[in-house]
Design a protein around this motif. Structure first.
Motif, short mmCIF file in Angstrom:
data_model
loop_
_atom_site.label_atom_id
_atom_site.label_comp_id
_atom_site.label_asym_id
_atom_site.label_seq_id
_atom_site.Cartn_x
_atom_site.Cartn_y
_atom_site.Cartn_z
N ARG A 8 36.18 40.34 50.28
CA ARG A 8 35.70 39.21 49.48
C ARG A 8 35.71 39.59 48.00
O ARG A 8 35.76 40.79 47.66
CB ARG A 8 34.28 38.85 49.91
N SER A 10 33.31 39.77 45.97
CA SER A 10 32.21 40.69 45.66
C SER A 10 32.56 42.13 46.01
O SER A 10 32.02 43.07 45.42
CB SER A 10 30.93 40.27 46.41
N GLU A 11 33.47 42.31 46.96
CA GLU A 11 33.89 43.66 47.36
C GLU A 11 35.04 44.19 46.51
O GLU A 11 35.43 45.34 46.64
CB GLU A 11 34.31 43.65 48.82
N GLU A 58 46.46 34.73 48.79
CA GLU A 58 45.02 34.88 48.96
C GLU A 58 44.50 36.06 48.14
O GLU A 58 43.41 35.99 47.56
CB GLU A 58 44.68 35.08 50.44
N ARG A 62 41.61 35.65 45.28
CA ARG A 62 40.34 36.38 45.31
C ARG A 62 40.17 37.26 44.07
O ARG A 62 39.05 37.42 43.56
CB ARG A 62 40.25 37.20 46.59
N THR A 66 37.32 37.41 41.21
CA THR A 66 36.70 38.68 40.84
C THR A 66 36.70 38.87 39.33
O THR A 66 35.67 39.27 38.74
CB THR A 66 37.46 39.85 41.50
N ASP A 132 25.33 37.16 51.04
CA ASP A 132 26.06 35.97 51.44
C ASP A 132 25.69 34.76 50.58
O ASP A 132 26.51 33.87 50.36
CB ASP A 132 25.79 35.65 52.92
N GLU A 135 27.84 33.82 47.35
CA GLU A 135 29.27 33.56 47.41
C GLU A 135 29.57 32.20 48.00
O GLU A 135 29.25 31.93 49.14
CB GLU A 135 29.96 34.63 48.27
#
Length: 302
Positions: A8, A10-11, A58, A62, A66, A132, A135
Motif C-alpha cells: 500500500r 503507506s508501506e 498500479e 500507488r 505515496t 487502516d 487509507e
C-alpha cells in the motif's frame, strides 16, 4: 483482474524516501518509480498490473499517492517541471544513519497517522487513527493523480484506438517535428520488428536511428528490447522504442546495458508530453488568472 500482492502507499513511504536519497535528493517521476521498483524487487507481473484497466500501472498509481503523502508531511516537494526533491526535514530524516530502520519507518508512519488525524478532526485538533483508517485520506485525488486521469489518460486511449499504420505515421510525424530528416516508415512482414528509420542531425554530424512502435496497454519487458536490438544487428547502432505503455525496470536496464547497442525508450507518459510540446493532436490554451486583493486602508482614508 485482482491486484497482485503490492504494498500500500503507506508501506511505500520509506522506500520512496530512500530512493530519493539514492538519486541524490532530487529526481523525475520515472526515476523514482524505476528506483523503487528495483530496490523493492517488484516482479514483471507486479509491474504489469494496471490500475483500473489502465493506462496507468498500479505501481505508478500507488507511488503517485505515496509522493503526495510525503509532500503533505513536508518531506518532499515538487516543481512545476515535474522534478521532486527531498526537503531539509526529509533529507535529515532519511539520512539519519544512527536511526534503526524499524524506528525510521515507525516515525514516518506515525507522522502520517498524525497528519490524517488532524485533517479529519479539524484545525488545531487531533484524532487517533489506526493504520487502516488512514487509507485513503480523502476521496479527492492529488493534482498529479488528477492530471494522469485527465488529458493524458484521454490521449492514451485515443492512441490505443489508432490503427497500427496510423500510430507508425504519428511516430514519423513526431520525429520530423523533433528535427529528424528522411524519416521513413518501413515496417513490413519479415523486417524483424523495425517500423522505420530516421536520420538525426546534431550540428555537423548525423546518424541513422531505427525506431519501433508498440501500441501496448501495460508494461514492455526486457525481451522486447533484446528483440529490437537483434533486429538492428548489422544495420544500425542506435534505436528508439516508443510505446503507449510503460517499461519494466529490467527493460530500462537492458536498454542501457554496457557494451550493447543503446536503445532510447519513450513510454506513454513521455509520449504524451512530446505530443503536447509539438502540439500534435493537442491544443494548449494559456489562461490568465487575476489575484484580487481588497485594501481596507484605501477606504478608511477616504
Amino acid at each position: 483482474m485482482a491486484v497482485i500482492d503490492l504494498p500500500r502507499p503507506s508501506e511505500l513511504l520509506v522506500p520512496t524516501l530512500r530512493a530519493m536519497r539514492e538519486l541524490g535528493g532530487s529526481a523525475s517521476i520515472n526515476e523514482i518509480v524505476e528506483t523503487v521498483v528495483q530496490r523493492e524487487g517488484f516482479s514483471d507481473q507486479q509491474q504489469s498490473q494496471l490500475h483500473n484497466q489502465g493506462p496507468q500501472t498500479e505501481v505508478g498509481y500507488r507511488l503517485a499517492w505515496t509522493r503526495t503523502r510525503l509532500k503533505l508531511m513536508g518531506l518532499l516537494t515538487n516543481s512545476s517541471r515535474g522534478v521532486w526533491a527531498l526537503t531539509d526535514e526529509g533529507a535529515a530524516l532519511v539520512n539519519d544513519s544512527a536511526l534503526p530502520d524499524e524506528l525510521q519507518r515507525e516515525r514516518i508512519h506515525d507522522r502520517w497517522i498524525a497528519y490524517v488525524g488532524e485533517l479529519r478532526a479539524g484545525p488545531g485538533k487531533r484524532r487517533t487513527l489506526g493504520d487502516d483508517d488512514a487509507e485513503p485520506i480523502t476521496p479527492e485525488e492529488s493534482d498529479e493523480a488528477s492530471e494522469v486521469r485527465g488529458w493524458k489518460e484521454h490521449l492514451l486511449h485515443e492512441l490505443m484506438a489508432m490503427t497500427p499504420d496510423g500510430f507508425e505515421r504519428l511516430a514519423q510525424r513526431l520525429l520530423r517535428e523533433a528535427n529528424f530528416d528522411s524519416v521513413a516508415v518501413t515496417g513490413k512482414s519479415g523486417d524483424g520488428g523495425i517500423d522505420g528509420l530516421g536520420v538525426y542531425r546534431l550540428g555537423l554530424v548525423s546518424f541513422p536511428i531505427f525506431f519501433q512502435c508498440k501500441r501496448y496497454q501495460g508494461t514492455v519487458g526486457s525481451g522486447a528490447v533484446r528483440d529490437f536490438r537483434g533486429a538492428m544487428a548489422g544495420r544500425g547502432d542506435k534505436g528508439l522504442l516508443i510505446t503507449t505503455g510503460s517499461f519494466s525496470a529490467d527493460a530500462t536496464k537492458e536498454a542501457n546495458r554496457a557494451g550493447a547497442q543503446p536503445i532510447d525508450l519513450i513510454d506513454g507518459d513521455h509520449l504524451c508530453d512530446l505530443l503536447k510540446t509539438y502540439e500534435l493532436g493537442i491544443r494548449v490554451e494559456t489562461r490568465t488568472v487575476e489575484d484580487v486583493t481588497v485594501q481596507p486602508g484605501f477606504f478608511a482614508d477616504m
